[in-house]
Design an enzyme around this catalytic site. Structure first.
Site, short mmCIF file in Angstrom:
data_model
loop_
_atom_site.label_atom_id
_atom_site.label_comp_id
_atom_site.label_asym_id
_atom_site.label_seq_id
_atom_site.Cartn_x
_atom_site.Cartn_y
_atom_site.Cartn_z
N ARG A 128 39.07 -11.05 -1.51
CA ARG A 128 40.05 -11.93 -2.13
C ARG A 128 41.45 -11.47 -1.74
NH1 ARG A 128 40.51 -10.95 -6.85
NH2 ARG A 128 38.81 -9.50 -7.30
N TYR A 256 36.35 -16.50 2.97
CA TYR A 256 35.71 -15.48 2.12
C TYR A 256 35.35 -16.09 0.75
CZ TYR A 256 34.96 -11.80 -1.17
OH TYR A 256 34.40 -11.04 -2.16
N LYS A 265 35.90 -17.95 -9.05
CA LYS A 265 37.10 -17.36 -9.65
C LYS A 265 38.16 -18.42 -9.95
CE LYS A 265 35.44 -13.21 -9.14
NZ LYS A 265 34.88 -12.50 -10.29
N HIS A 285 35.90 -12.95 -17.52
CA HIS A 285 35.28 -12.26 -16.38
C HIS A 285 34.23 -11.29 -16.94
CE1 HIS A 285 36.12 -9.60 -12.57
NE2 HIS A 285 35.09 -10.40 -12.39
N SER A 307 36.27 -5.70 -10.95
CA SER A 307 35.36 -5.88 -9.82
C SER A 307 34.75 -4.57 -9.36
CB SER A 307 36.13 -6.47 -8.64
OG SER A 307 36.87 -7.56 -9.06
N CYS A 309 32.58 -2.50 -10.61
CA CYS A 309 32.34 -1.41 -11.56
C CYS A 309 30.88 -1.41 -11.98
CB CYS A 309 33.21 -1.56 -12.81
SG CYS A 309 34.87 -0.95 -12.57
N ASP A 336 28.85 -12.29 -13.93
CA ASP A 336 30.28 -12.28 -13.58
C ASP A 336 31.18 -13.06 -14.53
OD1 ASP A 336 32.24 -11.33 -11.75
OD2 ASP A 336 32.36 -13.30 -10.82
N ARG A 434 28.42 -9.24 1.00
CA ARG A 434 27.88 -9.90 -0.19
C ARG A 434 26.52 -10.54 0.04
NH1 ARG A 434 31.32 -10.06 -5.00
NH2 ARG A 434 33.13 -8.90 -4.34
C1 OXD Z 1 35.15 -9.96 -8.03
C2 OXD Z 1 33.92 -10.65 -7.69
O1 OXD Z 1 35.94 -9.65 -7.15
O2 OXD Z 1 33.13 -10.89 -8.60
O3 OXD Z 1 35.36 -9.71 -9.22
O4 OXD Z 1 33.71 -10.98 -6.52
MN MN Z 2 33.94 -10.61 -10.55
#
Ligand code: OXD
Ligand code: MN
Length: 652
Positions: A128, A256, A265, A285, A307, A309, A336, A434
């Site tokens: 991102r 992406y 998002k 989130h 993100s 974690c 997510d 991903r």
């Molecule tokens: C993020 C994702 O960046 O879920 O949080 O891709």
């Molecule tokens: Mn995320």
């Protein structure tokens, strides 16, 4: 949305635009040769831009505003064809075939990975781009100090200049999609226009998409207008723009996922959070998981973590032996995003607006996340990982050893130990590579995924990667204190963001890059939503990432996190007491089941330690963070900060 960005001749195009309606069973042979392709099953339609004008459109859409908007956007982008996606399997197969021909996709080994495809993005387009992501509200203040802001007119103009004519020689796909179960009162509809087959196929997994959504939309339903174009995939001509006041998203110049799967998002969080405040709900989130206890009762919790974690790992964790033997089971609702509303019973109910996982591949293996590994073996898309010679995939941290050779995320012939042009290690898979997989592939997918009401949330978890400050777990004293705990969350920067790795940043509710309006108003919204809940979720802070003096993690993490969650759900059921500390309620160490773990009482003490000096520094750092909001920091946040300071200073 104003049409000021359209040039005069583009209006002329719209005026001479011929609209024909194709019923879904209109035979292919009745359409003009070379213009429309079609399928008996769906509403596939097309039009051709002949270099001067849009000649024909055949689009089985009864929604006037949608039709008008598609025409406007097509006039701007000038695709050769417009195709309305029906979401069918035949459509998937046809699009894949087309993309195999152009190299946009590579078919993976269909014996070992049926239905799976492979894709690599441009090298400069692997995460991102927060610095190119804007909230475009009339007033800058409404976007707040944590968002990049652009005036809507400037933003439309800037992006239109990039979009203009960018789809020549390409097809524009029209993707109607629902975030959340189709027809649920908690769901929202969007329509994404894109010139990328990769995007269509990802949206097919990540959302409920196709004809059934148009049926729900009817002739005048509300939808989010999502326009995406690859343009030149040039980082200097890349913009991710949100127009909450117009319910519109424009994303150009990227391929992406986080920038282009606009239901994720962009809609579910940035536009979603804006709508949520307006309509009195929460777009967060957060993962959602159900924990079935030995008595067969399932408690649902939602967790916000920045993100990378380990949200995906946590959402579908495998109980450690000790808890499995007791009878615990986990059910994954989402990894997510959570959309939550207060219902008549006074509880907060959550749906996962998504239908798939868009997870980070490196580090995923049968030990860290077996359920994810099992989810990605079929009907999945693998992006920016290593392509092996047998047309299967590999990434750093995979169970299999690195293959002797393969094609890496940069499209280069790769071998273990390879160095890049600067002498640094050349990865097989990009650290932010991903997988896109349907949730229904997950062995522990919840049976509530399609329940329009969702699941009742008993607890929120806030967490981050903080090596020092935060103990393993603590519980907020009450809702307001919990909102303060979420608002002051912090973590290290991860690979999912474009920027320096390792830097610590405050990330309120893990929403810093995703809150579609002024963060201080967002805190107030959280605070006041609590007043509408008779049975508010309890709020906890967890930290799996405490390190010892040598920098090693003390807590084993992964499935063992359920040991902490067991304490949390027992707290929700009033089954276990706690110790009151200056930062919140904490467990009596013996209430955390560590059977079978190599955690000594001394280590447990370290994990549950609250250090006065470190917390005094933390308080200062929080104060620094608040400065950027000036006078807008809500009084209740400052009150909580002061109260915490007082309690910390009073420590012996
Ligand atoms: C993020 C994702 O960046 O879920 O949080 O891709
Ligand atoms: Mn995320």
């Amino acid at each position: 949305m104003k049409s000021g960005f359209l040039e005069k001749y583009e209006f002329v195009n719209i005026l001479i635009f011929q609209v024909l309606f194709l019923r879904s069973l209109w035979p292919v042979s009745r359409s003009k040769p070379g213009i429309a392709t079609g399928s008996r099953a769906g509403t596939l339609s097309a039009f051709i831009f002949d270099g001067k004008a849009l000649v024909e459109i055949m689009i089985d859409v009864k929604h006037k505003e949608l039709k008008k908007w598609v025409k406007e956007m097509a006039a701007l982008c000038k695709p050769d064809k417009v195709v309305l996606c029906d979401g069918s399997l035949a459509e998937k197969k046809r699009l894949e075939k087309e993309a195999f021909k152009t190299g946009e996709l590579i078919q993976l080994n269909q014996k070992k990975m049926p239905g799976c495809v492979y894709h690599i993005t441009a090298e400069n387009d692997v995460a991102r781009t927060e610095h190119l992501t804007f909230i475009c509200t009339k007033s800058k203040k409404d976007a707040g100090s944590t968002n990049n802001w652009m005036a809507p007119e400037d933003a439309y103009k800037k992006a239109a200049d990039i979009f203009r004519g960018s789809m020549k020689g390409r097809t524009m796909y029209v993707i109607p999609f629902s975030m959340g179960p189709v027809g649920s009162e908690s769901s929202k509809i969007g329509v994404e226009l894109t010139d990328s087959i990769y995007v269509v196929l990802n949206m097919r997994i990540m959302t409920r998409m196709g004809s059934k959504v148009l049926d729900v939309l009817g002739t005048s339903g509300e939808f989010t207008k999502c326009l995406h174009g690859k343009a030149e995939l040039d980082v200097d001509k890349r913009l991710i723009l949100h127009f909450p006041e117009d319910n519109t998203i424009w994303s150009v110049g990227s391929g992406y996922g986080g920038n282009v799967l606009l239901g994720k998002k962009c809609l579910s969080l940035r536009i979603g959070s804006y709508l949520a405040r307006k309509e009195g709900w929460l777009a967060e989130h957060m993962l959602i998981m159900g924990i079935e206890d030995p008595q067969g009762r399932t408690t649902y919790i939602a967790g916000a973590f920045p993100s990378a974690c380990g949200k995906t790992n946590l959402a579908m964790l495998v109980p450690p032996k000790a808890l499995k033997n007791k009878g615990y089971k986990i059910w994954c609702v989402g990894d997510d995003i959570a959309w939550m509303r207060a219902k008549e019973d006074g509880a907060l109910w959550a749906i996962n607006p998504e239908a798939g996982f868009f997870g980070v591949a490196p580090g995923t293996n049968m030990k860290t996340n077996p359920n994810a590994m099992l989810s990605v073996q079929k009907d999945s898309i693998h992006t920016n990982v290593l392509l092996k010679e047998d047309k299967t995939v590999w990434w750093e941290g995979h169970d299999d050893p690195a293959p002797a050779r393969g094609l890496n995320w940069r499209g280069r012939q790769w071998h273990p130990g390879m160095k890049d042009e600067n002498g640094s290690a050349e990865y097989g898979a990009h650290p932010n590579s991903r997988f896109t997989a349907p949730i229904t592939n997950c062995p522990v997918a919840s049976n509530k995924l399609e329940d329009p009401k969702g699941v009742p949330i008993s607890a929120f978890l806030f967490g981050g990667r903080r090596a020092q400050v935060a103990p393993l777990v603590y519980e907020a004293f009450n809702w307001q204190h919990g909102v303060f705990v979420g608002a002051t969350m912090a973590s290290e920067l991860t690979a999912a963001q474009y920027g320096a790795l390792g830097k610590v940043r405050r990330d309120p509710m893990a929403m810093l890059p995703f809150c579609g309006y002024n963060m201080t108003e967002y805190w107030k919204h959280w605070r006041s939503l609590g007043d509408t809940l008779m049975r508010p979720p309890r709020i906890f802070h967890v930290n799996w990432f405490n390190t010892d003096k040598s920098g090693k993690f003390i807590w084993p993490g992964f499935g063992d996190n359920l040991r902490v969650i067991e304490w949390i759900i027992r707290r929700c059921r009033y089954e276990v007491s706690a110790v009151e500390t200056p930062i919140g309620y904490m467990p009596i160490p013996s209430d955390i089941d560590i059977s079978g773990l190599d955690i000594t009482p001394a280590k447990m003490k370290q994990l549950l330690n609250v250090d006065k000096n470190i917390w005094q520094l933390e308080l200062k750092s929080q104060q620094e963070f608040f400065k950027q909001f000036g006078k807008d920091v809500p009084k209740f946040i400052l009150d909580e900060h002061k109260a915490l300071e007082k309690r910390i200073n009073a420590m012996g």
